[in-house]
Design a protein around this motif. Structure first.
Motif, PDB file in Angstrom:
ATOM      1  N   TRP A   2       0.795  -1.063  -0.062  1.00  0.00           N
ATOM      2  CA  TRP A   2       0.050   0.106   0.079  1.00  0.00           C
ATOM      3  C   TRP A   2       0.921   1.158   0.000  1.00  0.00           C
ATOM      4  CZ3 TRP A   2      -5.135  -0.148  -0.874  1.00  0.00           C
ATOM      5  CH2 TRP A   2      -5.820  -1.527  -0.326  1.00  0.00           C
ATOM      6  N   GLN A   3       0.256   2.106  -0.675  1.00  0.00           N
ATOM      7  CA  GLN A   3       0.796   3.468  -0.863  1.00  0.00           C
ATOM      8  C   GLN A   3       0.130   4.591  -0.100  1.00  0.00           C
ATOM      9  OE1 GLN A   3       1.598   4.451  -4.998  1.00  0.00           O
ATOM     10  NE2 GLN A   3       3.257   2.742  -5.004  1.00  0.00           N
ATOM     11  N   LEU A   4       0.396   5.195   0.965  1.00  0.00           N
ATOM     12  CA  LEU A   4      -0.258   6.159   1.715  1.00  0.00           C
ATOM     13  C   LEU A   4       0.218   7.639   1.048  1.00  0.00           C
ATOM     14  CD1 LEU A   4      -2.539   6.799   3.716  1.00  0.00           C
ATOM     15  CD2 LEU A   4      -0.964   6.804   5.640  1.00  0.00           C
ATOM     16  N   HIS A   5      -0.605   8.331   0.558  1.00  0.00           N
ATOM     17  CA  HIS A   5      -0.316   9.751   0.125  1.00  0.00           C
ATOM     18  C   HIS A   5      -0.783  10.533   1.295  1.00  0.00           C
ATOM     19  CE1 HIS A   5       0.529   8.969  -4.495  1.00  0.00           C
ATOM     20  NE2 HIS A   5      -0.030   8.026  -3.812  1.00  0.00           N
ATOM     21  N   HIS A   6       0.102  11.036   2.067  1.00  0.00           N
ATOM     22  CA  HIS A   6      -0.465  11.895   3.108  1.00  0.00           C
ATOM     23  C   HIS A   6       0.373  13.329   3.326  1.00  0.00           C
ATOM     24  CE1 HIS A   6       3.281  11.640   5.796  1.00  0.00           C
ATOM     25  NE2 HIS A   6       3.825  11.086   4.577  1.00  0.00           N
ATOM     26  N   GLU A  57      -1.034  -2.864  -7.666  1.00  0.00           N
ATOM     27  CA  GLU A  57      -0.952  -4.087  -8.232  1.00  0.00           C
ATOM     28  C   GLU A  57      -2.549  -4.467  -8.565  1.00  0.00           C
ATOM     29  OE1 GLU A  57       1.374  -7.229  -6.429  1.00  0.00           O
ATOM     30  OE2 GLU A  57       3.218  -6.229  -6.755  1.00  0.00           O
ATOM     31  N   ARG A  58      -3.476  -4.368  -7.446  1.00  0.00           N
ATOM     32  CA  ARG A  58      -4.727  -4.775  -7.626  1.00  0.00           C
ATOM     33  C   ARG A  58      -5.628  -3.508  -8.216  1.00  0.00           C
ATOM     34  NH1 ARG A  58      -6.294  -6.795  -1.904  1.00  0.00           N
ATOM     35  NH2 ARG A  58      -4.568  -5.269  -1.397  1.00  0.00           N
ATOM     36  N   GLY A  59      -5.056  -2.060  -8.398  1.00  0.00           N
ATOM     37  CA  GLY A  59      -5.620  -1.061  -9.027  1.00  0.00           C
ATOM     38  C   GLY A  59      -6.672  -0.537  -7.957  1.00  0.00           C
ATOM     39  N   ILE A  60      -6.402  -0.771  -6.526  1.00  0.00           N
ATOM     40  CA  ILE A  60      -7.196  -0.082  -5.590  1.00  0.00           C
ATOM     41  C   ILE A  60      -6.936   1.161  -5.054  1.00  0.00           C
ATOM     42  CG2 ILE A  60      -8.227  -0.497  -3.249  1.00  0.00           C
ATOM     43  CD1 ILE A  60      -7.446  -3.627  -3.769  1.00  0.00           C
ATOM     44  N   VAL A  61      -8.010   1.925  -5.226  1.00  0.00           N
ATOM     45  CA  VAL A  61      -7.600   3.568  -4.459  1.00  0.00           C
ATOM     46  C   VAL A  61      -8.678   3.843  -3.422  1.00  0.00           C
ATOM     47  CG1 VAL A  61      -7.638   5.915  -5.004  1.00  0.00           C
ATOM     48  CG2 VAL A  61      -6.625   4.190  -6.535  1.00  0.00           C
ATOM     49  N   LEU A  62      -8.198   3.989  -2.369  1.00  0.00           N
ATOM     50  CA  LEU A  62      -9.202   4.301  -1.434  1.00  0.00           C
ATOM     51  C   LEU A  62      -9.017   5.572  -0.908  1.00  0.00           C
ATOM     52  CD1 LEU A  62      -8.568   1.011   0.873  1.00  0.00           C
ATOM     53  CD2 LEU A  62     -10.262   1.505  -0.831  1.00  0.00           C
ATOM     54  N   ILE A  63     -10.382   6.587  -0.584  1.00  0.00           N
ATOM     55  CA  ILE A  63     -10.172   7.788  -0.255  1.00  0.00           C
ATOM     56  C   ILE A  63     -10.929   8.150   0.921  1.00  0.00           C
ATOM     57  CG2 ILE A  63     -10.814  10.138  -1.006  1.00  0.00           C
ATOM     58  CD1 ILE A  63     -10.103   9.034  -3.988  1.00  0.00           C
ATOM     59  N   ASP A  64     -10.635   9.028   1.765  1.00  0.00           N
ATOM     60  CA  ASP A  64     -11.117   9.269   2.998  1.00  0.00           C
ATOM     61  C   ASP A  64     -10.952   8.421   4.057  1.00  0.00           C
ATOM     62  OD1 ASP A  64     -13.496  10.948   4.283  1.00  0.00           O
ATOM     63  OD2 ASP A  64     -13.998   8.890   4.790  1.00  0.00           O
ATOM     64  N   SER A  65     -10.516   9.125   5.057  1.00  0.00           N
ATOM     65  CA  SER A  65      -9.865   8.260   6.460  1.00  0.00           C
ATOM     66  C   SER A  65     -11.027   7.294   6.914  1.00  0.00           C
ATOM     67  CB  SER A  65      -9.625   9.284   7.388  1.00  0.00           C
ATOM     68  OG  SER A  65     -10.430  10.210   8.020  1.00  0.00           O
ATOM     69  N   ARG A  66     -12.154   7.690   6.853  1.00  0.00           N
ATOM     70  CA  ARG A  66     -13.196   6.855   7.512  1.00  0.00           C
ATOM     71  C   ARG A  66     -13.585   5.713   6.701  1.00  0.00           C
ATOM     72  NH1 ARG A  66     -18.153  10.525  10.445  1.00  0.00           N
ATOM     73  NH2 ARG A  66     -16.743  12.254   9.977  1.00  0.00           N
ATOM     74  N   ALA A  67     -13.498   6.052   5.198  1.00  0.00           N
ATOM     75  CA  ALA A  67     -13.957   4.884   4.397  1.00  0.00           C
ATOM     76  C   ALA A  67     -12.637   3.863   4.294  1.00  0.00           C
ATOM     77  CB  ALA A  67     -14.079   5.229   2.928  1.00  0.00           C
ATOM     78  N   ILE A  68     -11.305   4.528   4.546  1.00  0.00           N
ATOM     79  CA  ILE A  68     -10.094   3.666   4.455  1.00  0.00           C
ATOM     80  C   ILE A  68     -10.085   2.762   5.933  1.00  0.00           C
ATOM     81  CG2 ILE A  68      -7.799   3.726   4.835  1.00  0.00           C
ATOM     82  CD1 ILE A  68      -7.729   6.301   3.021  1.00  0.00           C
ATOM     83  N   CYS A  69     -10.715   3.254   7.087  1.00  0.00           N
ATOM     84  CA  CYS A  69     -10.543   2.621   8.380  1.00  0.00           C
ATOM     85  C   CYS A  69     -11.535   1.331   8.185  1.00  0.00           C
ATOM     86  CB  CYS A  69     -10.942   3.417   9.566  1.00  0.00           C
ATOM     87  SG  CYS A  69      -9.303   4.548   9.891  1.00  0.00           S
ATOM     88  N   GLU A  70     -12.723   1.706   7.843  1.00  0.00           N
ATOM     89  CA  GLU A  70     -13.860   0.708   7.627  1.00  0.00           C
ATOM     90  C   GLU A  70     -13.354  -0.577   6.675  1.00  0.00           C
ATOM     91  OE1 GLU A  70     -17.058   0.428   8.812  1.00  0.00           O
ATOM     92  OE2 GLU A  70     -17.197   2.651   9.424  1.00  0.00           O
ATOM     93  N   TYR A  71     -12.498  -0.054   5.572  1.00  0.00           N
ATOM     94  CA  TYR A  71     -12.129  -0.995   4.689  1.00  0.00           C
ATOM     95  C   TYR A  71     -11.278  -1.965   5.360  1.00  0.00           C
ATOM     96  CZ  TYR A  71      -9.745  -3.231   0.914  1.00  0.00           C
ATOM     97  OH  TYR A  71      -8.769  -4.071   0.002  1.00  0.00           O
TER      98      TYR A  71
END
Length: 223
Positions: A2-6, A57-71
């Motif tokens: 995972w790459q975390l843009h922060h 590799e899997r082409g996943i992009v997660l946005i918003d901290s709550r959505a990321i945490c829930e994932y």
């Protein structure tokens, strides 16, 4: 991986970093200054806000901290952070919203604007009245944390939860910017000191901005 843009003083990025570390998820940090509005970052998140988490590799992009945490709550069993009964989980989510929304708007956002953005981005002096208001509101939020810790081992109940991560992330940024006065907040300070001692928190305490330094007590786990 995972790459975390922060951004280092983004409290929402910090919340995600704490969660990933507690769950043992490996990730790389990619520094992003949101005010630069780079096209590459805009393509990832049109809102131009951190954090953004990407797995190429899997082409996943997660946005918003709550959505990321829930994932990760749904996909990683280790160290559950939204747990317990339905009522317990509702309380955790209530407190996460309180710190993500109210504490951020009352305290963190004001401090970031006055002590970070005005200095780095706008080359302006801070507004002392806005800073006083932020610190006054910080006292009120710490009063509420004092109340919670008087009645519970952790903010939302018997075990550490996402509520603690959300609160600690906001407080850590406010504390870095000199906006927290721990006087007369022994319960909150004790809770936060325990949290600062966790391995997941140590990388946050070690980071420094180039032109903005924290107060001397910031990284002291006993302060």
């Amino acid at each position: 991986m995972w790459q975390l843009h922060h951004f280092p003083l983004c409290p929402f990025s910090r919340k995600v970093r704490l969660l990933l570390s507690e769950k043992g998820v490996a990730y790389e940090l990619w520094r992003e200054n949101p005010w630069e509005a780079r096209d590459e970052f805009r393509n990832l998140n049109p809102a131009i806000r951190t954090p953004v988490l990407r797995e190429t590799e899997r082409g996943i992009v997660l946005i918003d901290s709550r959505a990321i945490c829930e994932y990760f709550e749904e996909t990683i069993d280790k160290a559950p952070m939204i747990n317990g009964t339905a009522a317990n989980r509702a309380e955790i989510r209530r407190l996460v919203a309180l710190f993500d929304e109210n504490f951020y708007a009352d305290v963190t956002e004001k401090l970031l604007n006055e002590r970070m953005k005005k200095r780095i981005v706008y080359r302006q002096s801070p507004d002392s009245r806005s800073l006083r208001e932020a610190m006054k509101l910080a006292h009120e939020h710490l009063d509420y944390i004092d109340y919670l810790i008087d009645h519970r081992p952790w903010l939302a109940g018997a075990t550490m939860s996402l509520a603690d991560l959300a609160a600690a992330a906001q407080i850590s940024v406010a504390d870095y910017l000199g906006g927290i006065d721990w006087s007369n907040h022994e319960q909150a300070r004790g809770w936060y000191s325990v949290f600062k001692s966790r391995p997941s928190f140590r990388p946050l305490l070690a980071e420094r901005m180039d032109v903005i330094q924290p107060p001397s007590h910031y990284a002291d786990v006993n302060a």
